[in-house]
Motif scaffolding. Sequence first.
Motif, PDB file in Angstrom:
ATOM      1  N   UNK A   3      -2.066  12.422 -14.476  1.00  0.00           N
ATOM      2  CA  UNK A   3      -0.642  12.519 -13.369  1.00  0.00           C
ATOM      3  C   UNK A   3      -1.127  11.528 -12.009  1.00  0.00           C
ATOM      4  N   UNK A   4      -2.759  11.468 -11.692  1.00  0.00           N
ATOM      5  CA  UNK A   4      -3.077  11.622 -10.104  1.00  0.00           C
ATOM      6  C   UNK A   4      -3.046   9.905 -10.981  1.00  0.00           C
ATOM      7  N   UNK A   5      -3.412   9.613 -11.385  1.00  0.00           N
ATOM      8  CA  UNK A   5      -3.977   8.334 -12.446  1.00  0.00           C
ATOM      9  C   UNK A   5      -2.317   7.325 -12.070  1.00  0.00           C
ATOM     10  N   UNK A   6      -1.458   8.138 -12.624  1.00  0.00           N
ATOM     11  CA  UNK A   6       0.208   7.249 -12.522  1.00  0.00           C
ATOM     12  C   UNK A   6       0.365   7.368 -11.143  1.00  0.00           C
ATOM     13  N   UNK A   7       0.088   8.035  -9.965  1.00  0.00           N
ATOM     14  CA  UNK A   7       0.848   8.673  -8.551  1.00  0.00           C
ATOM     15  C   UNK A   7       0.743   7.722  -8.173  1.00  0.00           C
ATOM     16  N   UNK A   8      -1.217   7.740  -8.035  1.00  0.00           N
ATOM     17  CA  UNK A   8      -1.849   6.789  -6.887  1.00  0.00           C
ATOM     18  C   UNK A   8      -1.357   5.236  -7.162  1.00  0.00           C
ATOM     19  N   UNK A   9      -1.691   4.852  -8.446  1.00  0.00           N
ATOM     20  CA  UNK A   9      -1.117   3.925  -8.526  1.00  0.00           C
ATOM     21  C   UNK A   9      -0.299   3.152  -8.291  1.00  0.00           C
ATOM     22  N   UNK A 127      -3.315   3.335 -19.400  1.00  0.00           N
ATOM     23  CA  UNK A 127      -2.121   3.882 -19.677  1.00  0.00           C
ATOM     24  C   UNK A 127      -1.401   4.663 -18.849  1.00  0.00           C
ATOM     25  N   UNK A 128      -1.854   5.128 -18.168  1.00  0.00           N
ATOM     26  CA  UNK A 128      -0.975   6.089 -16.453  1.00  0.00           C
ATOM     27  C   UNK A 128      -1.294   5.284 -15.789  1.00  0.00           C
ATOM     28  N   UNK A 129      -1.859   4.083 -15.424  1.00  0.00           N
ATOM     29  CA  UNK A 129      -1.929   3.524 -14.307  1.00  0.00           C
ATOM     30  C   UNK A 129      -1.044   3.012 -14.681  1.00  0.00           C
ATOM     31  N   UNK A 130      -0.840   1.885 -16.103  1.00  0.00           N
ATOM     32  CA  UNK A 130       1.127   0.876 -16.068  1.00  0.00           C
ATOM     33  C   UNK A 130       1.901   1.537 -16.026  1.00  0.00           C
ATOM     34  N   UNK A 131       1.722   3.264 -16.743  1.00  0.00           N
ATOM     35  CA  UNK A 131       3.204   3.447 -16.381  1.00  0.00           C
ATOM     36  C   UNK A 131       3.129   3.914 -15.526  1.00  0.00           C
ATOM     37  N   UNK A 132       2.698   4.751 -14.099  1.00  0.00           N
ATOM     38  CA  UNK A 132       3.085   4.272 -12.834  1.00  0.00           C
ATOM     39  C   UNK A 132       4.075   3.722 -12.538  1.00  0.00           C
ATOM     40  N   UNK A 133       2.985   1.919 -12.594  1.00  0.00           N
ATOM     41  CA  UNK A 133       2.778   1.329 -11.706  1.00  0.00           C
ATOM     42  C   UNK A 133       4.555   0.697 -11.984  1.00  0.00           C
ATOM     43  N   UNK A 134       4.684   0.626 -13.305  1.00  0.00           N
ATOM     44  CA  UNK A 134       6.156   0.200 -13.787  1.00  0.00           C
ATOM     45  C   UNK A 134       7.195   1.213 -13.305  1.00  0.00           C
ATOM     46  N   UNK A 135       6.768   2.698 -13.870  1.00  0.00           N
ATOM     47  CA  UNK A 135       8.604   3.735 -12.872  1.00  0.00           C
ATOM     48  C   UNK A 135       8.635   3.265 -10.833  1.00  0.00           C
ATOM     49  N   UNK A 136       6.743   3.194  -9.854  1.00  0.00           N
ATOM     50  CA  UNK A 136       7.101   3.442  -9.484  1.00  0.00           C
ATOM     51  C   UNK A 136       7.472   1.733  -8.807  1.00  0.00           C
ATOM     52  N   UNK A 160       5.264   8.395  -3.550  1.00  0.00           N
ATOM     53  CA  UNK A 160       5.055   8.815  -4.662  1.00  0.00           C
ATOM     54  C   UNK A 160       3.290   8.533  -4.518  1.00  0.00           C
ATOM     55  N   UNK A 161       2.832   8.229  -3.548  1.00  0.00           N
ATOM     56  CA  UNK A 161       1.280   7.977  -2.617  1.00  0.00           C
ATOM     57  C   UNK A 161       0.893   9.895  -2.895  1.00  0.00           C
ATOM     58  N   UNK A 162       1.747  10.205  -2.105  1.00  0.00           N
ATOM     59  CA  UNK A 162       1.954  11.634  -1.593  1.00  0.00           C
ATOM     60  C   UNK A 162       1.556  12.416  -2.529  1.00  0.00           C
ATOM     61  N   UNK A 163       2.964  13.020  -4.496  1.00  0.00           N
ATOM     62  CA  UNK A 163       2.542  13.350  -4.900  1.00  0.00           C
ATOM     63  C   UNK A 163       1.375  12.994  -5.213  1.00  0.00           C
ATOM     64  N   UNK A 164       0.049  12.709  -5.377  1.00  0.00           N
ATOM     65  CA  UNK A 164      -1.320  12.321  -5.489  1.00  0.00           C
ATOM     66  C   UNK A 164      -1.844  13.471  -5.021  1.00  0.00           C
ATOM     67  N   UNK A 165      -1.506  14.007  -4.316  1.00  0.00           N
ATOM     68  CA  UNK A 165      -2.061  15.708  -3.322  1.00  0.00           C
ATOM     69  C   UNK A 165      -2.417  16.272  -4.387  1.00  0.00           C
ATOM     70  N   UNK A 166      -1.268  16.249  -5.283  1.00  0.00           N
ATOM     71  CA  UNK A 166      -0.546  17.623  -5.713  1.00  0.00           C
ATOM     72  C   UNK A 166      -1.755  17.764  -6.813  1.00  0.00           C
ATOM     73  N   UNK A 167      -2.327  16.981  -8.025  1.00  0.00           N
ATOM     74  CA  UNK A 167      -2.547  17.464  -9.047  1.00  0.00           C
ATOM     75  C   UNK A 167      -4.732  17.217  -8.745  1.00  0.00           C
TER      76      UNK A 167
END
Length: 182
Positions: A3-9, A127-136, A160-167
Motif C-alpha cells: 500500500x505504501x508503494x502504491x500511494x507514495x509513487x 506492480x504496486x508502484x505501477x498501480x498507484x501511478x495509474x490510479x493516481x 495520495x502522498x499523505x495516505x502513505x503515512x498510514x501504512x
Amino acid sequence: MLAACATTTGGVLSAYSYIAPLLTGRAGVAAGLVPLVLVGFGLGSLAGSLVGGRLGDARPHTTTIAAAAGAAVLLAAICLLPAHAGATVVLVVLLGFFGLGANPVLISLSVRFAGDAPTLASALSVSAFNAGTAAGSWLAGRALDSALGATGPAAVGAAIAALTLIPTITIAVIHHSPRTTR
C-alpha cells in the motif's frame, strides 16, 4: 508495504504526469524550459534514491515516513505557490528528491517482510508502484478538468502522498512494538 508503494509513487507521479500545464499556465515557465524542469525532477529523484537508500539502510521506517511527509508537504506547497515560477521549479526538483527517495527502502522492506518469497515481494512492489501511478494519474487527470484546474493534480497528489503515512507509520509502530521479535 505494498500500500505504501502504491500511494507514495501514486501521489508523486499523479502530479508529475500533469506538471507541464501548471508550469506553463500558472507559474509562467516558458514551454521550452519545461524539459529542463523535468531534468531537475529526474536529478532530484536520482539524488533522493541515493540518499534515501543510504538512510534507509540505517533507519528504514524513519526514512519512509519522512519521505512521504515531505512529498505531501511539497505537493501542498505546489498548490499554494503556483504563480511563483522560481519557487515552483524548486518545489518540483525537491519533489523528485523526497517523492521517489523512499522507493528503494520500500522495496527492501517488502523483500525483508516477504519471508520465503523475496522475488515475489520485489515483483509485487513494482506492480504496486505501477498501480498507484495509474490510479493516481487517472484521478489527477479528472482533477485537471475540475475547478482546481492546473493545481488539481498536485492537490490529488498531496492527498495520495499523505495516505502513505498510514501504512508507513503503522508498520513502524508494529515493528517497534515490544511484542514483535523482528
